[in-house]
Design a protein around this motif. Structure first.
Motif, short mmCIF file in Angstrom:
data_model
loop_
_atom_site.label_atom_id
_atom_site.label_comp_id
_atom_site.label_asym_id
_atom_site.label_seq_id
_atom_site.Cartn_x
_atom_site.Cartn_y
_atom_site.Cartn_z
N VAL A 193 0.65 -1.20 -0.16
CA VAL A 193 -0.02 -0.02 -0.01
C VAL A 193 1.00 1.27 0.12
O VAL A 193 1.81 1.46 0.77
N MET A 194 0.79 2.30 -1.16
CA MET A 194 1.44 3.41 -0.80
C MET A 194 0.65 4.48 -0.40
O MET A 194 -0.81 4.64 -0.96
N VAL A 195 0.93 5.05 0.60
CA VAL A 195 0.21 6.28 1.25
C VAL A 195 0.69 7.47 0.73
O VAL A 195 1.85 7.90 0.75
N ILE A 196 -0.13 8.36 -0.01
CA ILE A 196 0.18 9.26 -0.76
C ILE A 196 -0.25 10.53 0.08
O ILE A 196 -1.61 10.89 0.17
N GLU A 246 8.16 13.74 10.31
CA GLU A 246 7.88 12.79 11.36
C GLU A 246 6.59 11.95 11.02
O GLU A 246 6.76 10.77 11.28
N CYS A 247 5.81 12.45 10.20
CA CYS A 247 4.73 11.70 9.74
C CYS A 247 4.83 10.83 8.66
O CYS A 247 4.71 9.60 8.76
N GLY A 248 5.71 10.99 7.91
CA GLY A 248 6.37 10.24 6.99
C GLY A 248 7.10 9.13 7.67
O GLY A 248 7.26 7.89 7.07
N ARG A 249 8.16 9.45 8.60
CA ARG A 249 8.88 8.51 9.33
C ARG A 249 7.84 7.46 9.75
O ARG A 249 8.23 6.28 9.77
N GLU A 250 6.94 7.87 10.52
CA GLU A 250 5.69 7.08 11.06
C GLU A 250 5.27 6.10 10.15
O GLU A 250 4.84 4.99 10.42
N ILE A 251 4.69 6.64 9.05
CA ILE A 251 4.22 5.75 8.01
C ILE A 251 5.11 4.75 7.35
O ILE A 251 4.58 3.37 7.21
N THR A 252 6.34 5.14 7.18
CA THR A 252 7.34 4.21 6.79
C THR A 252 7.59 3.04 7.95
O THR A 252 7.68 2.01 7.58
N ARG A 253 7.72 3.39 9.31
CA ARG A 253 7.98 2.65 10.32
C ARG A 253 6.90 1.53 10.37
O ARG A 253 7.28 0.37 10.67
N GLY A 304 5.42 0.11 7.95
CA GLY A 304 5.98 -0.60 6.74
C GLY A 304 4.97 -0.18 5.68
O GLY A 304 5.04 -1.07 4.58
N PHE A 305 4.49 0.69 5.42
CA PHE A 305 3.87 1.39 4.35
C PHE A 305 4.77 1.99 3.27
O PHE A 305 5.85 2.42 3.74
N VAL A 306 4.34 2.32 2.25
CA VAL A 306 5.27 3.06 1.13
C VAL A 306 4.94 4.37 1.05
O VAL A 306 3.47 4.63 1.14
N TRP A 307 5.74 5.33 1.25
CA TRP A 307 5.24 6.84 1.51
C TRP A 307 5.68 7.33 0.34
O TRP A 307 6.68 7.57 -0.32
N GLY A 308 4.37 8.21 -0.53
CA GLY A 308 4.59 9.14 -1.48
C GLY A 308 4.00 10.35 -1.23
O GLY A 308 3.35 10.75 -0.13
N MET A 309 4.05 11.29 -2.35
CA MET A 309 3.81 12.76 -1.83
C MET A 309 3.33 13.44 -3.09
O MET A 309 4.06 13.09 -4.21
N VAL A 310 2.38 14.27 -3.12
CA VAL A 310 2.25 15.35 -4.40
C VAL A 310 2.58 16.85 -3.87
O VAL A 310 1.73 17.01 -2.57
N ALA A 320 15.28 10.81 4.16
CA ALA A 320 15.91 10.32 5.33
C ALA A 320 14.58 9.51 5.99
O ALA A 320 14.77 8.63 6.62
N ALA A 321 13.33 10.18 5.91
CA ALA A 321 12.05 9.54 6.64
C ALA A 321 11.43 8.69 5.90
O ALA A 321 10.46 8.21 6.41
N GLY A 322 12.18 8.16 4.69
CA GLY A 322 11.38 7.05 3.97
C GLY A 322 10.62 7.45 2.83
O GLY A 322 9.98 6.27 2.14
N LEU A 323 10.92 8.61 2.26
CA LEU A 323 10.04 9.02 1.10
C LEU A 323 10.47 8.21 -0.07
O LEU A 323 11.81 8.13 -0.36
N LYS A 324 9.38 7.50 -0.67
CA LYS A 324 9.96 6.94 -1.83
C LYS A 324 9.24 7.50 -3.42
O LYS A 324 9.97 7.17 -4.12
N SER A 325 8.34 8.26 -3.22
CA SER A 325 8.07 8.85 -4.50
C SER A 325 7.42 10.16 -4.26
O SER A 325 6.82 10.28 -3.35
N ILE A 326 7.42 11.06 -5.36
CA ILE A 326 7.00 12.44 -5.35
C ILE A 326 6.43 12.70 -6.66
O ILE A 326 7.21 12.41 -7.81
N ALA A 327 5.43 13.34 -6.87
CA ALA A 327 5.08 14.13 -8.04
C ALA A 327 5.12 15.59 -7.87
O ALA A 327 4.57 16.28 -6.86
#
Length: 263
Positions: A76-79, A93-100, A102-108, A124-131
């Motif tokens: 599951v990617m949390v965008i 910090e939100c992204g770090r907790e999303i990653t912790r 086990g979810f995949v973290w993305g952003m727009v 560093a907080a686990g961001l994997k993708s961005i638009a």
């Protein structure tokens, strides 16, 4: 031709199966209604100061924990979206907790605040993708975004993202009456910046865009855009895709990497 018809039929069967299974793959979190821009095509009609407070992450964490109890979070990617998510001071910090969890973290993002330092913090907080929004050359981009510094800041954001090979990212362009005229020149400019992935879309006439006649393409211009995307993909210098909106008839399979589906 017959080959494409067979592929469309196969895709239809796959879509039916996915509909029945109804698996969760993308979870959009509108983490704020605040925004640091005033975009003409905003569907959310966000403001610098929102009447509603941002959702506390602890509330959203309960949603994530409930999902995690029933399925593999790595699928599951949390965008994080908004508004503009980067106006949240606790976003890393939100992204770090999303990653912790086990979810995949993305952003727009609109890119206004994406300095190299902030991008480093997000990665560093686990961001994997961005638009990243990139709506044309400077005059038209700033016209769309309602801010004279937006284009300049997006260029800074692009350079910052390029420093992280582990990131998957693209730029998104809202094609309209002003920008349809120079798509080839814009493509060449994006290539010169080293951008590898480019998503183009046309805006739905709702929110602020409902009162903006400059956004609506004619039928002929829409076909022109399809032909441009098709030709750009054949060039191979940049991966161009049309957004997920709508079934595209004869252009299915030619202007994006998949046949029509919308998560």
């Amino acid at each position: 031709g017959l080959y494409k018809r067979l592929l469309l039929e196969l895709n239809h069967a796959v879509l039916q199966q996915r509909t029945e299974e109804h698996e969760l793959h993308q979870l959009f979190w509108e983490c704020t209604l605040r925004c640091n821009l005033n975009c003409r095509h905003c569907g959310s009609d966000c403001r610098m100061l929102s009447e509603k407070d941002d959702m506390p992450f602890d509330d959203f964490a309960k949603v994530l924990d409930e999902i995690k109890a029933h399925m593999d979070p790595s699928k599951v990617m949390v965008i994080t979206t908004g508004g503009e998510p980067t106006v949240r001071h606790d976003l890393a910090e939100c992204g770090r907790e999303i990653t912790r969890r086990g979810f995949v973290w993305g952003m727009v993002s609109n890119g206004m605040l994406l300095t190299p330092e902030l991008v480093n913090e997000f990665v560093a907080a686990g961001l994997k993708s961005i638009a990243l929004s990139f709506d044309g050359f400077e005059e038209d981009h700033n016209w769309m975004r309602g801010n004279p510094n937006s284009f300049k800041n997006v260029l800074v954001a692009v350079k910052a993202l390029q420093q992280h090979p582990s990131l998957t990212w693209d730029v998104i362009t809202c094609v309209n009456q002003r920008t349809i005229k120079y798509l080839p020149q814009l493509r060449d400019f994006l290539i010169s910046l080293g951008i590898k992935r480019w998503r183009l879309f046309t805006v739905f006439p709702f929110g602020r865009a409902a009162n903006e006649p400059d956004f609506k393409l004619s039928n002929e211009q829409f076909v022109e855009m399809m032909e441009f995307i098709k030709a750009t993909r054949q060039m191979g210098s940049i991966r161009a895709d049309y957004g997920c909106d709508g079934f595209l008839g004869p252009y299915e399979g030619d202007v994006r990497n998949h046949f029509y589906s919308c998560s």
